[in-house]
Motif scaffolding. Structure first.
Motif, PDB file in Angstrom:
ATOM      1  N   LEU A  97       0.882  -1.167   0.000  1.00  0.00           N
ATOM      2  CA  LEU A  97       0.000   0.000   0.000  1.00  0.00           C
ATOM      3  C   LEU A  97       0.923   1.221   0.000  1.00  0.00           C
ATOM      4  CD1 LEU A  97      -2.565  -1.220   2.662  1.00  0.00           C
ATOM      5  CD2 LEU A  97      -2.733  -1.363   0.181  1.00  0.00           C
ATOM      6  N   LYS A  98       1.157   1.766  -1.158  1.00  0.00           N
ATOM      7  CA  LYS A  98       2.143   2.831  -1.316  1.00  0.00           C
ATOM      8  C   LYS A  98       1.554   4.196  -1.013  1.00  0.00           C
ATOM      9  CE  LYS A  98       4.850   0.219  -4.612  1.00  0.00           C
ATOM     10  NZ  LYS A  98       5.476   0.178  -5.923  1.00  0.00           N
ATOM     11  N   LYS A  99       2.436   5.094  -0.612  1.00  0.00           N
ATOM     12  CA  LYS A  99       2.066   6.477  -0.358  1.00  0.00           C
ATOM     13  C   LYS A  99       2.948   7.336  -1.254  1.00  0.00           C
ATOM     14  CE  LYS A  99       0.369   8.943   3.424  1.00  0.00           C
ATOM     15  NZ  LYS A  99       0.115   8.895   4.825  1.00  0.00           N
ATOM     16  N   GLN A 100       2.336   8.143  -2.088  1.00  0.00           N
ATOM     17  CA  GLN A 100       3.057   8.960  -3.068  1.00  0.00           C
ATOM     18  C   GLN A 100       3.998   8.083  -3.891  1.00  0.00           C
ATOM     19  OE1 GLN A 100       4.721  12.054  -0.575  1.00  0.00           O
ATOM     20  NE2 GLN A 100       2.840  13.262  -0.739  1.00  0.00           N
ATOM     21  N   ASN A 101       3.498   6.914  -4.263  1.00  0.00           N
ATOM     22  CA  ASN A 101       4.189   5.931  -5.093  1.00  0.00           C
ATOM     23  C   ASN A 101       5.450   5.342  -4.444  1.00  0.00           C
ATOM     24  OD1 ASN A 101       3.878   4.392  -7.398  1.00  0.00           O
ATOM     25  ND2 ASN A 101       5.346   5.613  -8.553  1.00  0.00           N
ATOM     26  N   ILE A 104       8.181   2.508   1.094  1.00  0.00           N
ATOM     27  CA  ILE A 104       8.616   2.959   2.422  1.00  0.00           C
ATOM     28  C   ILE A 104       8.431   4.465   2.498  1.00  0.00           C
ATOM     29  CG2 ILE A 104      10.581   3.198   3.994  1.00  0.00           C
ATOM     30  CD1 ILE A 104      11.699   0.597   2.900  1.00  0.00           C
ATOM     31  N   TYR A 105       7.780   4.899   3.561  1.00  0.00           N
ATOM     32  CA  TYR A 105       7.609   6.336   3.777  1.00  0.00           C
ATOM     33  C   TYR A 105       7.786   6.649   5.249  1.00  0.00           C
ATOM     34  CZ  TYR A 105       2.769   4.698   4.517  1.00  0.00           C
ATOM     35  OH  TYR A 105       1.652   4.031   4.932  1.00  0.00           O
ATOM     36  N   TYR A 106       7.858   7.922   5.550  1.00  0.00           N
ATOM     37  CA  TYR A 106       8.209   8.362   6.903  1.00  0.00           C
ATOM     38  C   TYR A 106       7.030   9.031   7.594  1.00  0.00           C
ATOM     39  CZ  TYR A 106      12.806   7.169   5.381  1.00  0.00           C
ATOM     40  OH  TYR A 106      13.882   6.454   4.912  1.00  0.00           O
ATOM     41  N   VAL A 107       6.862   8.670   8.850  1.00  0.00           N
ATOM     42  CA  VAL A 107       5.851   9.248   9.726  1.00  0.00           C
ATOM     43  C   VAL A 107       6.600   9.600  11.000  1.00  0.00           C
ATOM     44  CG1 VAL A 107       3.674   8.803  10.940  1.00  0.00           C
ATOM     45  CG2 VAL A 107       4.053   7.822   8.685  1.00  0.00           C
ATOM     46  N   GLU A 108       6.063  10.475  11.779  1.00  0.00           N
ATOM     47  CA  GLU A 108       6.725  10.880  13.018  1.00  0.00           C
ATOM     48  C   GLU A 108       7.363   9.687  13.715  1.00  0.00           C
ATOM     49  OE1 GLU A 108       4.255  13.175  15.626  1.00  0.00           O
ATOM     50  OE2 GLU A 108       3.311  14.178  13.923  1.00  0.00           O
ATOM     51  N   GLY A 109       8.654   9.789  13.983  1.00  0.00           N
ATOM     52  CA  GLY A 109       9.333   8.747  14.736  1.00  0.00           C
ATOM     53  C   GLY A 109       9.995   7.660  13.912  1.00  0.00           C
ATOM     54  N   GLY A 110       9.790   7.613  12.590  1.00  0.00           N
ATOM     55  CA  GLY A 110      10.476   6.590  11.822  1.00  0.00           C
ATOM     56  C   GLY A 110       9.851   6.259  10.489  1.00  0.00           C
ATOM     57  N   ALA A 111      10.427   5.247   9.861  1.00  0.00           N
ATOM     58  CA  ALA A 111       9.975   4.793   8.552  1.00  0.00           C
ATOM     59  C   ALA A 111       9.041   3.603   8.705  1.00  0.00           C
ATOM     60  CB  ALA A 111      11.177   4.411   7.698  1.00  0.00           C
ATOM     61  N   LEU A 112       8.196   3.404   7.694  1.00  0.00           N
ATOM     62  CA  LEU A 112       7.266   2.285   7.716  1.00  0.00           C
ATOM     63  C   LEU A 112       6.852   1.911   6.312  1.00  0.00           C
ATOM     64  CD1 LEU A 112       3.972   3.174   7.216  1.00  0.00           C
ATOM     65  CD2 LEU A 112       4.527   4.456   9.264  1.00  0.00           C
ATOM     66  N   PHE A 113       6.278   0.722   6.185  1.00  0.00           N
ATOM     67  CA  PHE A 113       5.561   0.342   4.974  1.00  0.00           C
ATOM     68  C   PHE A 113       4.399  -0.551   5.377  1.00  0.00           C
ATOM     69  CE2 PHE A 113       8.784  -3.093   5.088  1.00  0.00           C
ATOM     70  CZ  PHE A 113       8.010  -4.214   4.892  1.00  0.00           C
ATOM     71  N   LYS A 114       3.420  -0.640   4.465  1.00  0.00           N
ATOM     72  CA  LYS A 114       2.238  -1.460   4.724  1.00  0.00           C
ATOM     73  C   LYS A 114       2.019  -2.403   3.559  1.00  0.00           C
ATOM     74  CE  LYS A 114      -0.141   2.069   7.440  1.00  0.00           C
ATOM     75  NZ  LYS A 114      -1.305   2.966   7.517  1.00  0.00           N
ATOM     76  N   ILE A 115       1.550  -3.602   3.892  1.00  0.00           N
ATOM     77  CA  ILE A 115       1.152  -4.571   2.885  1.00  0.00           C
ATOM     78  C   ILE A 115      -0.271  -5.020   3.187  1.00  0.00           C
ATOM     79  CG2 ILE A 115       3.514  -5.349   2.394  1.00  0.00           C
ATOM     80  CD1 ILE A 115       2.951  -7.847   4.079  1.00  0.00           C
ATOM     81  N   LYS A 116      -0.887  -5.609   2.178  1.00  0.00           N
ATOM     82  CA  LYS A 116      -2.248  -6.102   2.345  1.00  0.00           C
ATOM     83  C   LYS A 116      -2.246  -7.618   2.195  1.00  0.00           C
ATOM     84  CE  LYS A 116      -6.915  -5.199   0.706  1.00  0.00           C
ATOM     85  NZ  LYS A 116      -7.727  -4.421  -0.249  1.00  0.00           N
ATOM     86  N   ALA A 117      -2.770  -8.305   3.200  1.00  0.00           N
ATOM     87  CA  ALA A 117      -2.880  -9.766   3.181  1.00  0.00           C
ATOM     88  C   ALA A 117      -4.026 -10.179   2.255  1.00  0.00           C
ATOM     89  CB  ALA A 117      -3.119 -10.285   4.594  1.00  0.00           C
ATOM     90  N   PRO A 118      -4.053 -11.435   1.822  1.00  0.00           N
ATOM     91  CA  PRO A 118      -5.103 -11.885   0.895  1.00  0.00           C
ATOM     92  C   PRO A 118      -6.529 -11.632   1.381  1.00  0.00           C
ATOM     93  CG  PRO A 118      -3.407 -13.547   1.068  1.00  0.00           C
ATOM     94  CD  PRO A 118      -3.093 -12.493   2.104  1.00  0.00           C
ATOM     95  N   GLU A 119      -6.765 -11.751   2.687  1.00  0.00           N
ATOM     96  CA  GLU A 119      -8.121 -11.537   3.206  1.00  0.00           C
ATOM     97  C   GLU A 119      -8.410 -10.069   3.475  1.00  0.00           C
ATOM     98  OE1 GLU A 119      -5.495 -11.288   6.437  1.00  0.00           O
ATOM     99  OE2 GLU A 119      -5.638 -12.977   5.060  1.00  0.00           O
ATOM    100  N   GLY A 120      -7.416  -9.191   3.246  1.00  0.00           N
ATOM    101  CA  GLY A 120      -7.625  -7.758   3.392  1.00  0.00           C
ATOM    102  C   GLY A 120      -6.981  -7.122   4.606  1.00  0.00           C
ATOM    103  N   THR A 121      -6.422  -7.911   5.507  1.00  0.00           N
ATOM    104  CA  THR A 121      -5.773  -7.359   6.689  1.00  0.00           C
ATOM    105  C   THR A 121      -4.607  -6.476   6.272  1.00  0.00           C
ATOM    106  OG1 THR A 121      -6.347  -9.342   7.944  1.00  0.00           O
ATOM    107  CG2 THR A 121      -4.648  -7.919   8.882  1.00  0.00           C
ATOM    108  N   ILE A 122      -4.554  -5.269   6.814  1.00  0.00           N
ATOM    109  CA  ILE A 122      -3.447  -4.364   6.542  1.00  0.00           C
ATOM    110  C   ILE A 122      -2.386  -4.602   7.613  1.00  0.00           C
ATOM    111  CG2 ILE A 122      -2.702  -1.965   6.398  1.00  0.00           C
ATOM    112  CD1 ILE A 122      -5.550  -1.337   5.333  1.00  0.00           C
ATOM    113  N   ILE A 123      -1.159  -4.873   7.150  1.00  0.00           N
ATOM    114  CA  ILE A 123      -0.052  -5.150   8.058  1.00  0.00           C
ATOM    115  C   ILE A 123       1.017  -4.090   7.848  1.00  0.00           C
ATOM    116  CG2 ILE A 123       1.648  -6.830   8.797  1.00  0.00           C
ATOM    117  CD1 ILE A 123      -0.244  -8.983   7.582  1.00  0.00           C
ATOM    118  N   GLU A 124       1.344  -3.402   8.926  1.00  0.00           N
ATOM    119  CA  GLU A 124       2.344  -2.337   8.904  1.00  0.00           C
ATOM    120  C   GLU A 124       3.638  -2.841   9.543  1.00  0.00           C
ATOM    121  OE1 GLU A 124       2.842   1.659  11.523  1.00  0.00           O
ATOM    122  OE2 GLU A 124       0.977   1.536  10.372  1.00  0.00           O
ATOM    123  N   PHE A 125       4.749  -2.399   8.994  1.00  0.00           N
ATOM    124  CA  PHE A 125       6.063  -2.711   9.542  1.00  0.00           C
ATOM    125  C   PHE A 125       6.768  -1.389   9.794  1.00  0.00           C
ATOM    126  CE2 PHE A 125       4.772  -6.293   7.015  1.00  0.00           C
ATOM    127  CZ  PHE A 125       5.086  -7.381   7.804  1.00  0.00           C
TER     128      PHE A 125
END
Length: 131
Positions: A97-101, A104-125
């Protein structure tokens, strides 16, 4: 208090099971067929965290995930090497799930990325424990 597990329901059991095992490294602990009118109720483990993966009841088609509903919106895992994990998951075909293409993007306190599981669960790292 510590988190013991979270429960994920799926209409495509095999696809979700493969995703959590092969992409995220969870190990199958227990798989029960025909559990309280469900085709499957399965326990997966990664370190001290468990996922209870289950299908809907026999004739039930579960509604698709919608991030605009109340309740759990995503699950977040801390990882030490965010870029290495992102590259590994990208090679394995994870749906980012990309942000501005950017994956990996940055939010207060650090970097993160999100993926979507087959059933729709959003998983952030995230690479930071700071909130």
């Amino acid at each position: 208090m510590i988190v013991h597990h979270f429960c994920i329901q799926t209409n495509d059991y095999e696809k979700s099971l493969t995703f959590y095992q092969e992409l995220l490294g969870f190990k199958l602990v227990n798989e029960t067929k025909n559990f309280h009118e469900r085709q499957y109720n399965t326990w997966l483990q990664h370190d001290d965290l468990y996922i209870e993966l289950q299908t809907g009841k026999q004739t039930q088609q579960l509604a698709s995930f919608n991030k605009e509903t109340e309740g759990l919106a995503h699950i977040c895992f801390y990882v030490e090497d965010l870029q290495q994990l992102q590259q590994k998951l990208e090679k394995q075909g994870a749906h980012f799930l990309k942000k501005q293409n950017k994956a990996i993007y940055y939010v207060e306190g650090g970097a993160l990325f999100k993926i979507k599981a087959p059933e729709g669960t959003i998983i952030e790292f995230r690479d930071s424990l700071i909130i």
